[in-house]
Every structure is written in C-alpha cells, then in structure tokens.
Write a protein that holds these residues in place. Structure first.
Motif, PDB file in Angstrom:
ATOM      1  N   MET A 179       3.970  11.713 -13.239  1.00 32.06           N
ATOM      2  CA  MET A 179       3.619  10.775 -13.849  1.00 32.06           C
ATOM      3  C   MET A 179       1.991  10.680 -14.172  1.00 32.06           C
ATOM      4  O   MET A 179       1.425  10.179 -15.332  1.00 32.06           O
ATOM      5  CB  MET A 179       3.713   9.195 -13.115  1.00 32.06           C
ATOM      6  N   THR A 187       1.570  13.427 -17.251  1.00 36.39           N
ATOM      7  CA  THR A 187       2.211  13.111 -18.324  1.00 36.39           C
ATOM      8  C   THR A 187       1.860  11.707 -18.694  1.00 36.39           C
ATOM      9  O   THR A 187       2.280  11.266 -19.971  1.00 36.39           O
ATOM     10  CB  THR A 187       3.680  13.381 -18.289  1.00 36.39           C
ATOM     11  N   ARG A 243       3.328   9.018 -17.871  1.00 37.55           N
ATOM     12  CA  ARG A 243       4.376   8.105 -17.825  1.00 37.55           C
ATOM     13  C   ARG A 243       4.331   7.026 -16.851  1.00 37.55           C
ATOM     14  O   ARG A 243       3.635   7.184 -15.772  1.00 37.55           O
ATOM     15  CB  ARG A 243       5.307   9.203 -17.440  1.00 37.55           C
TER      16      ARG A 243
END
Length: 157
Positions: free
Chosen positions: A39, A42, A44
């Motif tokens: 996370m 990325t 995310r």
C-alpha cells in the motif's frame, strides 16, 4: 511434537487446531506487513472488502462509514487467524512441510478468487488485470509461507 498415528485422535485434532491457530496468526502478521508495504508503494488505500463480505454473507446491517476500516481490520485478523486451522488439519492427513503449505496456499488463493466475485466484491479473475492478480497472489504466498513455516517449527518438522 510430531503427530503420531498411535496417539489419541482427539489429542491430535486439538493439537492440529491449536498449532493451526498460532500459525494462522503468524501468517496474518506476515500478510498484514506485506499489504502495508504494498500500500505504501502503490499508494493504495486500506480495503474495506472484509467488512463488505461479512455484511453480505451474514446479511447484517452495514456499519457507519467511519468505522468500516477499523471493523475490516478486525475481520482481517480473525479471518487470517482462522485460516491457520486448515493448515493444521492438512497435517492430520499425513501431508507435511512444503506440500502441506502449497495445498494451504492453493486453498486460500482459490477461495479468494471464487468467493469475492460470487459476492460481487471483485470481478472474476478472468476479468482482473494481471498486476492485481499478481499482488493478491504474492500476499497469499507470504501468508502461506509464514503460516507453514510457523506450523512446521512448532510441530518440529
């Protein structure tokens, strides 16, 4: 403490479940770290899929939006820890070490790839992009590896 076929079957079952729970907890720690790293790389955001799945499966009322991440984390830890039980039960069949961990990995990954689309929480795997499949597979591999190594270490294999 390897399982002995001459041992009390209920004792074997209890040990397999108990060691499985501990190995599932270790696997959940590992997959959580893997997901946190991913996370961060990325960018995310944390997933609320766990709470969305439980809401659908148990047909319960959705929680407040500001609590979804917190409840999803609790479900994630519970679900991951419980997935250690099948790893223990596999050992009762006589399958040990890497083959048992590979079967455990296949069960976890296969369940995710079929359950989430059936709940309309993810597209079918045939419609997902390869990067998403690779990331999910990597996370499940990290879980199965950590869970399997922990189980084998506790079980003396």
């Amino acid at each position: 403490m390897k399982f002995d076929i001459t041992e009390n079957p209920l004792k074997q079952l209890g040990t397999a479940i108990g060691v499985g729970i501990l190995s599932g907890l270790a696997g959940t720690v590992a997959i959580t770290l893997s997901q946190l790293i991913e996370m961060r790389l990325t960018k995310r955001r944390p997933s609320t899929t766990p709470v969305d799945a439980v809401t659908k499966v148990l047909d319960v009322k959705a929680i407040k939006k500001d609590k979804k991440e917190e409840v999803s984390q609790k479900i994630h830890w519970t679900y991951g820890t419980i997935w250690g039980v099948p790893r223990g039960l596999v050992t009762l069949t006589g399958l040990h070490g890497w083959p048992a961990s590979l079967l455990h990995f296949a069960a976890i990954t296969g369940t995710a790839m079929t359950m989430l689309p059936k709940l309309d929480l993810a597209p079918p795997v045939t419609k997902q992009d390869p990067k998403t499949i690779a990331i999910d597979t990597l996370h499940h591999a990290v879980y199965a590896l950590a869970s399997g190594l922990t189980f084998d270490a506790i079980n003396g294999e």
